[in-house]
Design a protein around this motif. Sequence first.
Motif, PDB file in Angstrom:
ATOM      1  N   PHE A 148       3.175  29.951 -20.178  1.00  0.00           N
ATOM      2  CA  PHE A 148       2.405  29.450 -21.144  1.00  0.00           C
ATOM      3  C   PHE A 148       3.426  29.132 -22.549  1.00  0.00           C
ATOM      4  O   PHE A 148       3.885  30.101 -22.817  1.00  0.00           O
ATOM      5  CB  PHE A 148       1.089  30.556 -21.795  1.00  0.00           C
ATOM      6  CG  PHE A 148       0.597  30.943 -20.551  1.00  0.00           C
ATOM      7  CD1 PHE A 148      -0.934  30.156 -20.144  1.00  0.00           C
ATOM      8  CD2 PHE A 148       0.879  31.856 -19.590  1.00  0.00           C
ATOM      9  CE1 PHE A 148      -1.398  30.468 -19.191  1.00  0.00           C
ATOM     10  CE2 PHE A 148       0.169  32.096 -18.421  1.00  0.00           C
ATOM     11  CZ  PHE A 148      -1.166  31.481 -18.354  1.00  0.00           C
ATOM     12  N   TYR A 166       3.747  33.338 -23.199  1.00  0.00           N
ATOM     13  CA  TYR A 166       3.690  34.296 -22.224  1.00  0.00           C
ATOM     14  C   TYR A 166       4.218  34.112 -20.967  1.00  0.00           C
ATOM     15  O   TYR A 166       4.296  32.703 -20.896  1.00  0.00           O
ATOM     16  CB  TYR A 166       2.150  34.669 -21.943  1.00  0.00           C
ATOM     17  CG  TYR A 166       1.338  35.260 -23.019  1.00  0.00           C
ATOM     18  CD1 TYR A 166       1.641  36.724 -23.386  1.00  0.00           C
ATOM     19  CD2 TYR A 166       0.226  34.368 -23.874  1.00  0.00           C
ATOM     20  CE1 TYR A 166       0.811  37.183 -24.208  1.00  0.00           C
ATOM     21  CE2 TYR A 166      -0.265  35.234 -24.840  1.00  0.00           C
ATOM     22  CZ  TYR A 166      -0.098  36.340 -25.120  1.00  0.00           C
ATOM     23  OH  TYR A 166      -0.680  37.177 -26.255  1.00  0.00           O
ATOM     24  N   TRP A 171      -1.160  35.602 -16.682  1.00  0.00           N
ATOM     25  CA  TRP A 171      -2.650  35.495 -16.432  1.00  0.00           C
ATOM     26  C   TRP A 171      -2.605  34.852 -15.203  1.00  0.00           C
ATOM     27  O   TRP A 171      -2.084  33.550 -15.174  1.00  0.00           O
ATOM     28  CB  TRP A 171      -3.193  35.059 -17.550  1.00  0.00           C
ATOM     29  CG  TRP A 171      -4.788  34.844 -17.711  1.00  0.00           C
ATOM     30  CD1 TRP A 171      -5.589  35.308 -16.648  1.00  0.00           C
ATOM     31  CD2 TRP A 171      -5.601  34.316 -18.588  1.00  0.00           C
ATOM     32  NE1 TRP A 171      -6.947  35.130 -16.858  1.00  0.00           N
ATOM     33  CE2 TRP A 171      -7.034  34.546 -18.249  1.00  0.00           C
ATOM     34  CE3 TRP A 171      -5.150  33.908 -19.902  1.00  0.00           C
ATOM     35  CZ2 TRP A 171      -8.125  34.149 -19.047  1.00  0.00           C
ATOM     36  CZ3 TRP A 171      -6.638  33.396 -20.712  1.00  0.00           C
ATOM     37  CH2 TRP A 171      -7.846  33.561 -20.220  1.00  0.00           C
ATOM     38  N   LYS A 217      -4.463  31.147 -29.303  1.00  0.00           N
ATOM     39  CA  LYS A 217      -3.487  32.261 -28.891  1.00  0.00           C
ATOM     40  C   LYS A 217      -4.324  33.772 -28.958  1.00  0.00           C
ATOM     41  O   LYS A 217      -4.137  34.291 -28.206  1.00  0.00           O
ATOM     42  CB  LYS A 217      -2.410  32.259 -30.109  1.00  0.00           C
ATOM     43  CG  LYS A 217      -1.356  31.432 -30.415  1.00  0.00           C
ATOM     44  CD  LYS A 217      -0.466  31.500 -31.289  1.00  0.00           C
ATOM     45  CE  LYS A 217       0.689  30.644 -31.328  1.00  0.00           C
ATOM     46  NZ  LYS A 217       1.689  30.813 -32.699  1.00  0.00           N
ATOM     47  N   LEU A 220      -5.964  33.720 -25.757  1.00  0.00           N
ATOM     48  CA  LEU A 220      -4.944  34.026 -24.534  1.00  0.00           C
ATOM     49  C   LEU A 220      -4.545  35.467 -24.760  1.00  0.00           C
ATOM     50  O   LEU A 220      -4.427  36.272 -23.527  1.00  0.00           O
ATOM     51  CB  LEU A 220      -3.412  32.905 -24.531  1.00  0.00           C
ATOM     52  CG  LEU A 220      -3.610  31.881 -24.207  1.00  0.00           C
ATOM     53  CD1 LEU A 220      -2.528  30.892 -24.721  1.00  0.00           C
ATOM     54  CD2 LEU A 220      -3.655  31.833 -22.571  1.00  0.00           C
ATOM     55  N   LYS A 223      -7.158  37.341 -22.970  1.00  0.00           N
ATOM     56  CA  LYS A 223      -7.637  36.809 -21.821  1.00  0.00           C
ATOM     57  C   LYS A 223      -8.963  36.466 -21.636  1.00  0.00           C
ATOM     58  O   LYS A 223      -9.766  36.948 -20.708  1.00  0.00           O
ATOM     59  CB  LYS A 223      -7.184  37.801 -20.668  1.00  0.00           C
ATOM     60  CG  LYS A 223      -5.683  37.976 -20.699  1.00  0.00           C
ATOM     61  CD  LYS A 223      -5.451  38.601 -19.311  1.00  0.00           C
ATOM     62  CE  LYS A 223      -3.923  38.993 -19.409  1.00  0.00           C
ATOM     63  NZ  LYS A 223      -3.197  39.818 -18.246  1.00  0.00           N
ATOM     64  N   TYR A 225     -11.469  34.183 -21.120  1.00  0.00           N
ATOM     65  CA  TYR A 225     -11.384  32.810 -20.244  1.00  0.00           C
ATOM     66  C   TYR A 225     -12.432  31.805 -20.784  1.00  0.00           C
ATOM     67  O   TYR A 225     -12.291  30.565 -21.040  1.00  0.00           O
ATOM     68  CB  TYR A 225     -11.602  33.208 -18.865  1.00  0.00           C
ATOM     69  CG  TYR A 225     -11.918  31.692 -18.060  1.00  0.00           C
ATOM     70  CD1 TYR A 225     -10.874  30.834 -17.831  1.00  0.00           C
ATOM     71  CD2 TYR A 225     -13.105  31.481 -17.542  1.00  0.00           C
ATOM     72  CE1 TYR A 225     -11.253  29.602 -17.038  1.00  0.00           C
ATOM     73  CE2 TYR A 225     -13.688  30.519 -16.833  1.00  0.00           C
ATOM     74  CZ  TYR A 225     -12.433  29.368 -16.754  1.00  0.00           C
ATOM     75  OH  TYR A 225     -12.691  28.277 -16.129  1.00  0.00           O
ATOM     76  N   LEU A 228     -11.316  30.308 -23.862  1.00  0.00           N
ATOM     77  CA  LEU A 228     -10.074  29.460 -23.898  1.00  0.00           C
ATOM     78  C   LEU A 228     -10.561  28.343 -23.249  1.00  0.00           C
ATOM     79  O   LEU A 228     -10.254  27.112 -23.447  1.00  0.00           O
ATOM     80  CB  LEU A 228      -9.071  30.013 -22.906  1.00  0.00           C
ATOM     81  CG  LEU A 228      -7.758  29.412 -22.313  1.00  0.00           C
ATOM     82  CD1 LEU A 228      -6.953  29.467 -23.534  1.00  0.00           C
ATOM     83  CD2 LEU A 228      -7.304  29.742 -21.138  1.00  0.00           C
ATOM     84  N   SER A 314       0.045  29.146 -12.831  1.00  0.00           N
ATOM     85  CA  SER A 314       1.041  29.008 -13.779  1.00  0.00           C
ATOM     86  C   SER A 314       2.487  29.314 -13.470  1.00  0.00           C
ATOM     87  O   SER A 314       2.462  30.210 -12.487  1.00  0.00           O
ATOM     88  CB  SER A 314       0.769  30.202 -14.930  1.00  0.00           C
ATOM     89  OG  SER A 314       1.677  30.244 -16.022  1.00  0.00           O
TER      90      SER A 314
END
Length: 326
Positions: A148, A166, A171, A217, A220, A223, A225, A228, A314
């Motif tokens: 990320f 990250y 994640w 940020k 993230l 976490k 979701y 985000l 990712s």
Amino acid sequence: MKATVIAPANIAFIKYWGKADSVLRLPLNSSLSMNLSNAYTTTTVEFSSVLKKDSVRLIGGMFFPDEINRIIVALDRIRSYSGIRLFARVVTKNSFPKGIGAAASASGFAALTIAGFAASGKKLTEKELTIFARMGSGSACRSIPDGFVVWEKGNSSDTSYAYSLYSHTYWDLYDILVIVDTGMKKVSTSEGQKGVKTSPFWQERVQKIPDKIKKMKTALREKNYPMLGAMIEDDCLSMHRVMQTQTPPIFYWNNATKKLMEMVRCWRNEGIPVYFTIDAGPNVHLICEKSTVELLKKKLREIEEVKNIIVNTSAPGAHLVDKHLF
Ligand code: PMV
């Protein structure tokens, strides 16, 4: 020396649209992205005294003449910084179709930059490599760090670079790239970005970006979701609103794109957590968590317009590998 690099494409959660300096490719705003595990470029570079000019080949595809020029300009930058005077042989291959709005220029220039410097023998820090990749194609700087990634817009070449926020293991987020059209995009991102300031919305968008990045940020870090996902969709629509209100306007979506955007909303209403984002092309990226990937794949297979899907998680940033293309 010969060097080969694998570089991932990346999907921007907060997108870059518009340049403050078109030669250095300094952006009007910072951006934030995730590297993609199954959409990547492999590139081998070798400088050789036998060559009378640079030789550039794309396996299984074609370059436009201006793309070859951009690659040669990038090789010139590598030559001038590393002091090497030889011409280069470059062979490159994408794991996914090029020119469909799936960030082939990001993975391409990230791979070329790292392979080129490694082949020249000049050692650079990751930050320096992101700066050189950025000069090839803005979003390429985000394909170099791990997982990320944030690209700080900066206000000079040295301050406009990318870094990992990250690692890719942080994640288990997924990006299902849904291909509805494999034709080349009608307006390149370099061409399209020239008109950004003719949109009445560009300034408002750029002003809001620092706050959006701060909030993303947080999403993230926690976490979170749904937070985000909602922000990813919001920024995609904000970028396309600017594109569509430029003079001349650019519409990257087609009917299948719009249908998928609608489907995503329907699926969410049915309780399936999924959000969309779209770059400079008609294809749609579905951002979801691991638990929904199989269900979404099944649903996508039932949609007539869907030609192909590439499931990504990712990924690490661009890195050297031992297996050369020639
Ligand atoms: O790096 P470029 O010049 O190809 O621009 C990429 C722009 C978008 O893909 C539309 C958005 C982004 O931030 O990736």
